[in-house]
Design a protein around this motif. Structure first.
Motif, PDB file in Angstrom:
ATOM      1  N   SER A   8       0.836  -1.213   0.000  1.00  0.00           N
ATOM      2  CA  SER A   8       0.000   0.000   0.000  1.00  0.00           C
ATOM      3  C   SER A   8       0.864   1.254   0.000  1.00  0.00           C
ATOM      4  O   SER A   8       0.579   2.208  -0.720  1.00  0.00           O
ATOM      5  N   VAL A   9       1.918   1.233   0.799  1.00  0.00           N
ATOM      6  CA  VAL A   9       2.834   2.373   0.853  1.00  0.00           C
ATOM      7  C   VAL A   9       3.499   2.573  -0.500  1.00  0.00           C
ATOM      8  O   VAL A   9       3.565   3.692  -1.015  1.00  0.00           O
ATOM      9  N   GLU A  10       3.984   1.484  -1.094  1.00  0.00           N
ATOM     10  CA  GLU A  10       4.652   1.587  -2.393  1.00  0.00           C
ATOM     11  C   GLU A  10       3.685   2.085  -3.468  1.00  0.00           C
ATOM     12  O   GLU A  10       4.027   2.960  -4.272  1.00  0.00           O
ATOM     13  N   PHE A  11       2.468   1.548  -3.488  1.00  0.00           N
ATOM     14  CA  PHE A  11       1.472   1.929  -4.491  1.00  0.00           C
ATOM     15  C   PHE A  11       1.057   3.388  -4.341  1.00  0.00           C
ATOM     16  O   PHE A  11       1.072   4.158  -5.308  1.00  0.00           O
ATOM     17  N   THR A  12       0.719   3.804  -3.136  1.00  0.00           N
ATOM     18  CA  THR A  12       0.278   5.186  -2.941  1.00  0.00           C
ATOM     19  C   THR A  12       1.422   6.176  -3.162  1.00  0.00           C
ATOM     20  O   THR A  12       1.205   7.270  -3.673  1.00  0.00           O
ATOM     21  N   ASP A  13       2.640   5.779  -2.812  1.00  0.00           N
ATOM     22  CA  ASP A  13       3.809   6.619  -3.085  1.00  0.00           C
ATOM     23  C   ASP A  13       3.994   6.789  -4.594  1.00  0.00           C
ATOM     24  O   ASP A  13       4.275   7.888  -5.074  1.00  0.00           O
ATOM     25  N   ALA A  14       3.816   5.707  -5.339  1.00  0.00           N
ATOM     26  CA  ALA A  14       3.938   5.759  -6.804  1.00  0.00           C
ATOM     27  C   ALA A  14       2.877   6.678  -7.401  1.00  0.00           C
ATOM     28  O   ALA A  14       3.150   7.426  -8.348  1.00  0.00           O
ATOM     29  N   TRP A  40      -9.354   7.684  -0.020  1.00  0.00           N
ATOM     30  CA  TRP A  40      -8.716   8.290  -1.192  1.00  0.00           C
ATOM     31  C   TRP A  40      -8.447   7.216  -2.240  1.00  0.00           C
ATOM     32  O   TRP A  40      -7.412   6.548  -2.175  1.00  0.00           O
ATOM     33  N   PRO A  41      -9.346   7.035  -3.225  1.00  0.00           N
ATOM     34  CA  PRO A  41      -9.035   6.093  -4.296  1.00  0.00           C
ATOM     35  C   PRO A  41      -7.897   6.651  -5.172  1.00  0.00           C
ATOM     36  O   PRO A  41      -7.606   7.849  -5.145  1.00  0.00           O
ATOM     37  N   PRO A  42      -7.244   5.792  -5.946  1.00  0.00           N
ATOM     38  CA  PRO A  42      -6.091   6.219  -6.740  1.00  0.00           C
ATOM     39  C   PRO A  42      -6.322   7.464  -7.605  1.00  0.00           C
ATOM     40  O   PRO A  42      -5.457   8.345  -7.642  1.00  0.00           O
TER      41      PRO A  42
END
Length: 141
Positions: A8-14, A40-42
């Motif tokens: 989740s951290v990696e995805f939201t950071d990206a 917060w959706p992407p």
């Protein structure tokens, strides 16, 4: 696909950085484009961070363009307009986002952007057909 905390951290950071390679990795692994992380959706995250390419990617992969955050009632279109991101505003409008969706307190985006002094965005919003018909009181909450 449910993500681990680290994923989740990696995805939201990206998303925040507009790293399409990492975004695609997770989307292709089955991440639901409309699942939110702390509401917060992407798409909303990408719009709030000014990441146009990520916004386009999520929109092309089925993101709900009109999702409104439960507290603020802001959509991706609202974030783009408030931040003065003319290209993102035009893109979301062209993709069919609800340009007249009201925010918390029945406030419209014209009022909010006008208060920032960004007349170019106000002019763009008006040219797209955004209505200035929300709450006109001094306090609308």
């Amino acid at each position: 696909k449910a993500l681990t905390d680290d994923e989740s951290v990696e995805f939201t950071d990206a998303i925040g950085k507009g790293d399409i390679k990492v975004i695609k990795k997770y989307m292709e692994a089955g991440v639901d484009v409309n699942v939110g992380y702390f509401a917060w959706p992407p798409l909303l995250m990408a719009a709030a961070k000014g990441q146009l390419e990520a916004v386009k990617y999520f929109a092309e992969h089925g993101a709900n363009l009109d999702y409104a955050h439960p507290m603020t009632r802001w959509t991706a279109f609202h974030h783009a307009a408030y931040d003065g991101n003319m290209e993102m505003v035009k893109y979301l409008a062209a993709k069919g986002a609800d340009i007249n969706k009201k925010m918390r307190g029945d406030v419209d985006i014209i009022r909010v952007v006008r208060d920032t002094g960004n007349t170019k965005i106000v002019d763009l919003l008006l040219s797209l057909g955004v209505k200035n018909d929300g709450c006109q009181e001094e306090k609308c909450l």
